[in-house]
Scaffold this active site. Structure first.
Site, PDB file in Angstrom:
ATOM      1  N   TYR A   1     -36.041 -48.532 -72.617  1.00 19.14           N
ATOM      2  CA  TYR A   1     -36.123 -48.856 -71.198  1.00 19.14           C
ATOM      3  C   TYR A   1     -37.618 -48.828 -70.842  1.00 19.14           C
ATOM      4  O   TYR A   1     -38.346 -47.935 -71.287  1.00 19.14           O
ATOM      5  CB  TYR A   1     -35.322 -47.847 -70.367  1.00 19.14           C
ATOM      6  CG  TYR A   1     -35.202 -48.299 -68.943  1.00 19.14           C
ATOM      7  CD1 TYR A   1     -34.386 -49.375 -68.609  1.00 19.14           C
ATOM      8  CD2 TYR A   1     -35.937 -47.687 -67.943  1.00 19.14           C
ATOM      9  CE1 TYR A   1     -34.305 -49.824 -67.301  1.00 19.14           C
ATOM     10  CE2 TYR A   1     -35.853 -48.125 -66.633  1.00 19.14           C
ATOM     11  CZ  TYR A   1     -35.039 -49.189 -66.320  1.00 19.14           C
ATOM     12  OH  TYR A   1     -34.965 -49.642 -65.025  1.00 19.14           O
TER      13      TYR A   1
ATOM     14  N   GLY B   1     -29.485 -43.131 -71.162  1.00 23.01           N
ATOM     15  CA  GLY B   1     -29.182 -42.438 -69.916  1.00 23.01           C
ATOM     16  C   GLY B   1     -30.177 -41.318 -69.679  1.00 23.01           C
ATOM     17  O   GLY B   1     -31.300 -41.342 -70.183  1.00 23.01           O
ATOM     18  N   ARG B   2     -29.762 -40.316 -68.928  1.00 25.10           N
ATOM     19  CA  ARG B   2     -30.677 -39.220 -68.611  1.00 25.10           C
ATOM     20  C   ARG B   2     -30.674 -38.108 -69.640  1.00 25.10           C
ATOM     21  O   ARG B   2     -31.575 -37.276 -69.674  1.00 25.10           O
ATOM     22  CB  ARG B   2     -30.359 -38.654 -67.228  1.00 25.10           C
ATOM     23  CG  ARG B   2     -30.850 -39.585 -66.130  1.00 25.10           C
ATOM     24  CD  ARG B   2     -30.920 -38.926 -64.784  1.00 25.10           C
ATOM     25  NE  ARG B   2     -29.588 -38.723 -64.247  1.00 25.10           N
ATOM     26  CZ  ARG B   2     -29.176 -37.587 -63.705  1.00 25.10           C
ATOM     27  NH1 ARG B   2     -29.971 -36.555 -63.628  1.00 25.10           N
ATOM     28  NH2 ARG B   2     -27.959 -37.476 -63.239  1.00 25.10           N
TER      29      ARG B   2
ATOM     30  N   GLU C   1     -33.802 -37.108 -71.853  1.00 20.64           N
ATOM     31  CA  GLU C   1     -34.899 -36.441 -71.158  1.00 20.64           C
ATOM     32  C   GLU C   1     -34.877 -34.935 -71.378  1.00 20.64           C
ATOM     33  O   GLU C   1     -35.912 -34.311 -71.582  1.00 20.64           O
ATOM     34  CB  GLU C   1     -34.806 -36.757 -69.657  1.00 20.64           C
ATOM     35  CG  GLU C   1     -35.831 -36.070 -68.800  1.00 20.64           C
ATOM     36  CD  GLU C   1     -35.613 -36.356 -67.331  1.00 20.64           C
ATOM     37  OE1 GLU C   1     -35.901 -35.462 -66.517  1.00 20.64           O
ATOM     38  OE2 GLU C   1     -35.150 -37.460 -66.983  1.00 20.64           O
TER      39      GLU C   1
ATOM     40  N   CYS D   1     -32.046 -47.566 -74.742  1.00 17.65           N
ATOM     41  CA  CYS D   1     -32.480 -47.204 -73.395  1.00 17.65           C
ATOM     42  C   CYS D   1     -33.502 -46.055 -73.421  1.00 17.65           C
ATOM     43  O   CYS D   1     -34.606 -46.215 -73.894  1.00 17.65           O
ATOM     44  CB  CYS D   1     -31.259 -46.875 -72.537  1.00 17.65           C
ATOM     45  SG  CYS D   1     -31.584 -46.696 -70.785  1.00 17.65           S
ATOM     46  N   HIS D   2     -33.126 -44.882 -72.925  1.00 21.64           N
ATOM     47  CA  HIS D   2     -34.003 -43.710 -72.953  1.00 21.64           C
ATOM     48  C   HIS D   2     -33.869 -42.906 -74.247  1.00 21.64           C
ATOM     49  O   HIS D   2     -34.572 -41.928 -74.455  1.00 21.64           O
ATOM     50  CB  HIS D   2     -33.711 -42.806 -71.751  1.00 21.64           C
ATOM     51  CG  HIS D   2     -34.191 -43.364 -70.447  1.00 21.64           C
ATOM     52  ND1 HIS D   2     -33.521 -44.363 -69.776  1.00 21.64           N
ATOM     53  CD2 HIS D   2     -35.278 -43.081 -69.703  1.00 21.64           C
ATOM     54  CE1 HIS D   2     -34.170 -44.659 -68.671  1.00 21.64           C
ATOM     55  NE2 HIS D   2     -35.248 -43.893 -68.594  1.00 21.64           N
TER      56      HIS D   2
END
Length: 191
Positions: A137, A87-88, A91, A117-118
């Site tokens: 991702y 997800g985010r 980050e 993913c991330h």
């Protein structure tokens, strides 16, 4: 009982947080979900990412997820493995030195790590990916390559294992990443 540390933060991907948290507990693991600046009982919000035909995933507000271990109380030496949700949240979590130190510990100690993913953005932040093969991702591929890792482009339901590290591109590979993660943890599931 094996203990797993789960790293997450606000707008972590819903499936990539809830499913490992619940599945690993169902299999008998103690799973401690942590987030910087959060304590046991605090909530983070999740995001639901889906692939609906646009050039990238769509994002919708997900569920509230309760953190069950205070971040400041974590002793990484107590854990058998680390799971990094996507997800985010990766980050911005990679900007927290304490989070990066946790990931470095598991890499340096050769303890099992799953990242989806991330989530591999946290692996990139360690500077310890030189020569490692992993997936993520696809938008994370340039970061992996710049960090000296080898990005492996695979179908969405495939996980990549390189030593103590298991990665996948999204929740679509849950079956593959969990089979591989359990394998590197040395756990065989008998049904």
């Amino acid at each position: 009982m094996k203990k797993i540390l789960l790293l997450a933060g606000d707008f972590t991907e819903d499936y990539e947080t809830m499913v490992p948290f619940q599945l690993l507990q169902t299999l008998g693991f103690q799973v401690d979900a942590i987030c910087p600046d959060k304590k046991a009982g605090d909530m983070i919000c999740t995001a639901i990412h889906d692939f609906e035909g646009e050039q990238t995933y769509s994002e919708k507000r997900g569920h509230n997820f309760m953190i069950n271990k205070s971040f400041d109380e974590v002793n990484v030496e107590e854990y058998d493995g680390l799971y990094i949700s996507g997800g985010r949240s990766p980050e911005y979590l990679r900007l927290d030195k304490r989070v990066v130190d946790i990931v470095c510990y598991f890499l340096n100690e050769n303890k099992p790590i799953g990242a989806v993913c991330h989530g591999p953005q946290l692996l990139v932040a360690t500077g310890l990916l030189k020569g490692r093969k992993l997936t993520a991702y696809p938008s994370v591929a340039p970061e992996i390559t710049a960090a000296g890792g080898e990005f492996v482009d695979v179908e969405g339901d495939v996980a990549i294992t390189d030593g103590n590290l298991v990665t996948s591109q999204s929740w679509a590979a849950h079956i593959s990443i969990f089979k591989a993660f359990l394998s590197i943890l040395g756990v065989k599931v008998k049904l």
